[in-house]
Design a protein around this motif. Structure first.
Motif, PDB file in Angstrom:
ATOM      1  N   MET A 167       3.227  72.038 100.043  1.00  0.00           N
ATOM      2  CA  MET A 167       2.685  73.310 100.530  1.00  0.00           C
ATOM      3  C   MET A 167       3.528  74.483 100.041  1.00  0.00           C
ATOM      4  O   MET A 167       3.052  75.598  99.961  1.00  0.00           O
ATOM      5  N   LEU A 168       4.810  74.216  99.720  1.00  0.00           N
ATOM      6  CA  LEU A 168       5.685  75.282  99.234  1.00  0.00           C
ATOM      7  C   LEU A 168       5.630  75.404  97.721  1.00  0.00           C
ATOM      8  O   LEU A 168       6.442  76.080  97.108  1.00  0.00           O
TER       9      LEU A 168
ATOM     10  N   GLY B  78       0.616  78.950 103.163  1.00  0.00           N
ATOM     11  CA  GLY B  78       1.782  78.567 103.958  1.00  0.00           C
ATOM     12  C   GLY B  78       1.322  77.654 105.087  1.00  0.00           C
ATOM     13  O   GLY B  78       0.268  77.885 105.672  1.00  0.00           O
ATOM     14  N   GLY B  99      10.878  77.128  98.677  1.00  0.00           N
ATOM     15  CA  GLY B  99       9.705  77.612  97.950  1.00  0.00           C
ATOM     16  C   GLY B  99      10.076  78.615  96.862  1.00  0.00           C
ATOM     17  O   GLY B  99       9.462  78.643  95.788  1.00  0.00           O
ATOM     18  N   ARG B 146      10.127  79.570 106.505  1.00  0.00           N
ATOM     19  CA  ARG B 146       9.985  78.809 105.266  1.00  0.00           C
ATOM     20  C   ARG B 146       8.571  78.972 104.704  1.00  0.00           C
ATOM     21  O   ARG B 146       8.378  79.163 103.502  1.00  0.00           O
ATOM     22  N   ALA B 147       7.567  78.920 105.606  1.00  0.00           N
ATOM     23  CA  ALA B 147       6.182  79.042 105.156  1.00  0.00           C
ATOM     24  C   ALA B 147       5.884  80.449 104.641  1.00  0.00           C
ATOM     25  O   ALA B 147       5.061  80.632 103.755  1.00  0.00           O
ATOM     26  N   THR B 150       7.389  82.504 100.488  1.00  0.00           N
ATOM     27  CA  THR B 150       6.745  82.692  99.182  1.00  0.00           C
ATOM     28  C   THR B 150       5.565  83.656  99.254  1.00  0.00           C
ATOM     29  O   THR B 150       4.769  83.723  98.328  1.00  0.00           O
TER      30      THR B 150
END
Lengths: 266, 369
Positions: A167-168, B78, B99, B146-147, B150
């Motif tokens: 997902m990243l 995400g 990411g 984290r999600a 990016t």
């Protein structure tokens, strides 16, 4: 209370008889020979050759077993296919089959009188009674170590972290290197340690496929066996003690790794 | 980013139909809740949008571009997992930076971005901690950071508050809601908690057995449920299965005019807060006896028995509920009800609110009993 004292003293006695006794006997007898005799025996070209051969086999087996072990474990856990339960059982086969019989099976398949053996013989390349056969035999007996170590680790880790990596934006390769591999690192190290220990000590399977030719296919354990049979006790003691020492070092390493792994998790 | 799902289905290898022929459209910048009981297909739906499950059939469009054949890493979405799925061997900084490292950003940018996110999720100073050294709420915020690192065009959250204790859950909800509004990122979260959905969603999609029961704003879903299931799942209801007799529901004293033909089966749904209690009088149509009262903080829940042993639950204000006791006789007024036909389609909405309010004013609430 009395029962507990009885049980624990019995356990100590058992350990003494089974483990410390033999090691003690080996060291005691070797001591009787004198250090210079042992050192001389250890430096004999035959002994050095045998030790080098064992190390070479171990190095190659560790690399191959690690690669294929990781691959097999990933296949079993992450990409179950029809018949995976059968494969999962077959992985344990080397544990069940006596190493001597394993060696014998390899001779039947790759020996000079077999189809494959005859073919490679024509090409000027021997498998049995040569290094490739010894590597194959050692691979056979050590194969379960890595797989058995990794399957539960992979199962416990699940695929969540890999999914998160995808997902990243991470592709399969990046995910494998940076997420999967680090999360099973402890299991891999442990598997390697077990593989090394077994490769150093393997005797039966290697004896059958190697032919035990001095300075050609004589590994360290075969050398000990030969020396003992020839009543060269100093030669047998010296190499035995060296192998024993390496094993103890590996054991200590294994415990340290285990603590390191647990420390990481805590 | 807008999301459109067309005739999407997912049948698992074991034959389980998790999602069946679902279509809907969600708007840019909104926070949508996928609401439903477990096994309703909402998580499978979310995972298909993410690319973590492959649809058996149907299409998914993000901002008009078809994405259902793309692997997850190419969708710029995400995802916050229910168990957070943090990288256990990486510290907080590296988790959030992952990411960005995949995108091969330079280290100065990564440092700046991670530190900005840490400030945003209020975790400054915890960069070096491993996930195991964090509390549940902190882990959730790391997963969120984290999600978001990016700058995805869509944020998906799978039961984001399920593993957090009740007090903290309320705070986190409001906090996530604010963050989403501030950043204006289109978001979908999965929940089985109707309160959560009503509280922070702009739009709710109600799932049941792999199908969408209703899509609407929280008010629409609560006030105008399209099926008895939605009415019961979003809020509480009294539910009666009955027939139609001479243009009225055949429910003894709960006799409501409806438009349907005689002999048809209908489901009558009444919300407890639409049942009001008035002092007993022989002239009232619906007379009842109190069975039990339960104090629920903001109001009392009153279980009542009507003639013909029909039972009904009412929510009444504290001031009124405090004077009620089992075996008290009262009268009821139904402020609004809904009827559904046998196929669970909405048929009648009766909402004589104005009349009810006028009549109620004759009886001051405090003296209702």
């Amino acid at each position: 209370m009395n029962l507990r004292i009885g049980l624990s003293s019995f356990t100590y006695l058992w350990f003494l008889l089974m483990l410390f006794g033999p090691i003690g006997a080996l060291i005691w007898s070797a001591y009787g020979e004198g250090a210079s005799a042992l050192w001389r025996e250890l430096l004999r070209p035959e002994a050095i050759f045998a030790l080098k051969l064992t190390l070479l086999i171990t190095a190659i087996v560790v690399v191959l077993n690690t690669l294929f072990g990781i691959l097999t474990a990933l296949l079993i856990v992450r990409h179950p296919f029809p018949g995976v339960t059968i494969l999962n059982t077959i992985v344990d086969l080397p544990f069940a089959v006596s190493p001597v019989i394993a060696g014998f099976m390899l001779v039947l398949l790759y020996g000079p009188n077999s189809l494959i053996g005859a073919f490679t013989g024509q090409m000027g390349f021997k498998i049995i009674f040569a290094l490739p056969g010894m590597i194959l035999a050692t691979l056979f007996v050590t194969f379960p170590f890595m797989v058995r170590e990794l399957v539960p680790v992979l199962q416990e880790a699940g695929t969540w972290q890999e999914q998160a990596a995808h997902m990243l934006g991470a592709g399969n390769w990046t995910t494998f290197w940076h997420v999967t591999l680090p999360s099973i690192r402890g299991g891999i190290l442990y598997g390697i340690v077990l593989t090394v220990a077994r490769s150093l000590g393997e005797f039966g399977a290697v004896l059958v496929v190697s032919g035990n030719l001095i300075k050609q296919t004589q590994s360290a354990t075969l050398y000990v066996y030969q020396a003992a049979a020839d009543f060269n006790s100093a030669g047998a003691y010296s190499v035995s003690i060296l192998l024993c020492t390496i094993s103890v070092i590996i054991l200590v390493l294994m415990e340290t790794l285990k603590k390191y792994g647990e420390g990481k998790r805590a | 980013m807008s999301i459109e799902v067309r005739k999407l289905s997912k049948i698992f290898a074991d034959g389980h139909r998790a999602v069946q022929d679902v279509s809907f459209e969600l708007l840019e910048g909104e926070m949508t809740a996928f609401l439903g009981p477990s096994g309703g297909g909402k998580t499978t739906m979310l995972r298909m949008i993410a690319g973590l499950e492959t649809p058996s059939s149907g299409e998914i469009y993000l901002s008009g571009r078809r994405v259902d054949y793309l692997p997850p890493q190419e969708r710029q979405i995400g995802f916050v997992f229910q168990n957070y799925a943090l990288f256990k061997h990486m510290n907080v900084f590296e988790n959030i930076a992952f990411g960005l490292r995949v995108q091969k950003r330079n280290s100065a940018y990564i440092r700046e971005r991670v530190s900005e996110l840490l400030r945003r999720v209020d975790l400054k100073g915890l960069e070096q901690r491993l996930p195991d050294q964090l509390s549940g709420g902190q882990r959730q915020r790391v997963a969120l950071a984290r999600a978001l690192a990016t700058e995805p065009r869509l944020l998906l959250l799978d039961e984001p508050f399920a593993a957090i204790d009740a007090q903290l859950r309320k705070e986190l909800r409001a906090w996530v809601r604010n963050l989403q509004k501030e950043m204006g990122i289109t978001s979908i979260f999965v929940t089985h908690d109707q309160q959560e959905a009503l509280e922070i969603a702009d739009r709710i999609v109600v799932f049941k057995q792999g199908q969408v029961e209703q899509l609407g704003t929280p008010q629409e879903v609560y006030n105008s449920p399209q099926t008895p299931f939605v009415a019961g799942f979003v809020g509480e209801i009294n539910r009666y299965q009955t027939g139609v007799k001479n243009g009225f529901t055949d429910l003894g004293v709960l006799k409501f005019p409806i438009k349907h033909q005689d002999g048809r089966n209908v489901i009558v749904v009444i919300r407890p807060e639409d049942v009001s209690l008035v002092p007993w009088s022989a002239q009232e149509d619906i007379q009842a006896m109190v069975l039990q009262t339960t104090f629920l903080g903001e109001f009392f829940k009153v279980d009542l028995e009507l003639a013909d042993l029909i039972r009904i639950t009412a929510h009444v204000p504290k001031s009124q509920g405090i004077g009620l006791h089992p075996k008290d006789r009262v009268a009821l007024r139904i402020k609004s009800f809904k009827t559904f036909d046998g196929l669970s389609q909405l048929e009648t909405v009766f909402d004589p609110t104005r009349r009810a309010v006028q009549e109620e004013s004759i009886f001051p609430v405090g003296e209702a009993v």
